[in-house]
Design a protein around this motif. Structure first.
Motif, short mmCIF file in Angstrom:
data_model
loop_
_atom_site.label_atom_id
_atom_site.label_comp_id
_atom_site.label_asym_id
_atom_site.label_seq_id
_atom_site.Cartn_x
_atom_site.Cartn_y
_atom_site.Cartn_z
N TRP A 131 0.81 -1.21 0.00
CA TRP A 131 0.00 0.00 0.00
C TRP A 131 0.85 1.27 0.00
CZ3 TRP A 131 -3.11 -3.04 3.95
CH2 TRP A 131 -4.17 -3.69 3.33
N ARG A 132 2.17 1.17 0.01
CA ARG A 132 3.02 2.36 0.08
C ARG A 132 2.93 3.23 -1.17
NH1 ARG A 132 8.25 -0.16 3.07
NH2 ARG A 132 7.24 -0.35 5.10
N HIS A 133 2.55 2.67 -2.30
CA HIS A 133 2.43 3.47 -3.52
C HIS A 133 1.38 4.57 -3.41
CE1 HIS A 133 -0.85 0.57 -4.06
NE2 HIS A 133 -1.40 1.49 -4.84
N ARG A 134 0.48 4.45 -2.43
CA ARG A 134 -0.57 5.45 -2.23
C ARG A 134 -0.05 6.71 -1.54
NH1 ARG A 134 -5.26 1.50 0.28
NH2 ARG A 134 -5.62 0.28 -1.59
N TYR A 135 1.14 6.64 -0.99
CA TYR A 135 1.72 7.74 -0.22
C TYR A 135 2.87 8.37 -0.99
CZ TYR A 135 -0.97 5.56 3.50
OH TYR A 135 -1.99 5.03 4.24
N ALA A 136 3.29 9.54 -0.55
CA ALA A 136 4.42 10.23 -1.19
C ALA A 136 5.67 9.35 -1.09
CB ALA A 136 4.65 11.57 -0.51
N PRO A 137 6.58 9.49 -2.03
CA PRO A 137 7.82 8.72 -1.98
C PRO A 137 8.52 8.92 -0.63
CG PRO A 137 7.63 9.83 -4.09
CD PRO A 137 6.52 10.35 -3.22
N GLY A 138 8.99 7.83 -0.07
CA GLY A 138 9.72 7.88 1.20
C GLY A 138 8.84 7.77 2.43
N VAL A 139 7.52 7.89 2.29
CA VAL A 139 6.63 7.76 3.44
C VAL A 139 6.42 6.27 3.71
CG1 VAL A 139 4.29 8.17 4.32
CG2 VAL A 139 5.47 9.96 3.03
N THR A 140 6.78 5.86 4.91
CA THR A 140 6.67 4.43 5.26
C THR A 140 5.88 4.19 6.54
OG1 THR A 140 8.75 4.49 6.49
CG2 THR A 140 8.87 3.88 4.13
N ARG A 141 5.53 5.28 7.28
CA ARG A 141 4.84 5.11 8.55
C ARG A 141 3.56 5.96 8.57
NH1 ARG A 141 7.26 2.24 12.25
NH2 ARG A 141 6.78 3.42 14.12
#
Length: 162
Positions: A93-103
């Motif tokens: 699901w990380r593709h839904r967030y800005a690059p580098g956002v993991t938490r």
């Protein structure tokens, strides 16, 4: 759900969300099955639409979008449990967030309904629903933070009861 116009205005999800445990007085919990991952059961969840959206508004909006329950029309009250979980966003699901956002930071709310009402699901988000006793609901949740919130339900309901 965001309209296409609003989605274009904000291409990435905000890594601050709500988790709303919907329940009855006798501790039945509503769970929803994710459309994008059949077999994954959860409470109502969702991210802020914009950074300054109040968390209670995010919770009300998500409950309405995902279940059709209008908190104000039902005469119910959302309870902010004053709990926040910070967790790693699942890699798929990380593709839904800005690059580098993991938490993500997830704020927990409770919503007691007068009875086990029938939700109107958003078909793009959920396939089915069920009401379960709180301990069974906790076992069914795929998310550890969701399961833990459901396990806390008896304590929060007892604190609200005079």
């Amino acid at each position: 759900m965001l309209s296409e116009t609003r989605a274009a205005e904000r291409p990435h999800k905000i890594p601050e969300s709500v988790l709303v445990v919907i329940h009855t007085a006798d501790l039945q919990v509503l769970l929803l099955e994710r459309a994008d991952h059949p077999g994954y059961w959860q409470s109502v969840t969702g991210s802020k639409d914009h950074p300054d959206e109040p968390l209670a508004e995010t919770a009300r909006r998500e409950v309405l979008e995902e279940t059709g329950f209008d908190v104000a029309a039902l005469g119910t009250v959302l309870h902010d449990w004053q709990l926040a979980n910070v967790y790693d966003i699942y890699p798929h699901w990380r593709h839904r967030y800005a690059p580098g956002v993991t938490r993500n930071t997830e704020h927990v709310f409770g919503l007691q309904l007068p009875s086990a009402l029938t939700p109107t699901l958003a078909p793009r988000e959920h396939l089915s629903w069920l009401w379960l006793p709180w301990h069974e609901a906790a076992d069914r949740c795929f998310s550890p933070s969701n399961a833990e919130a459901v396990l806390q339900l008896p304590r929060f309901v007892a604190a609200m009861t005079p």
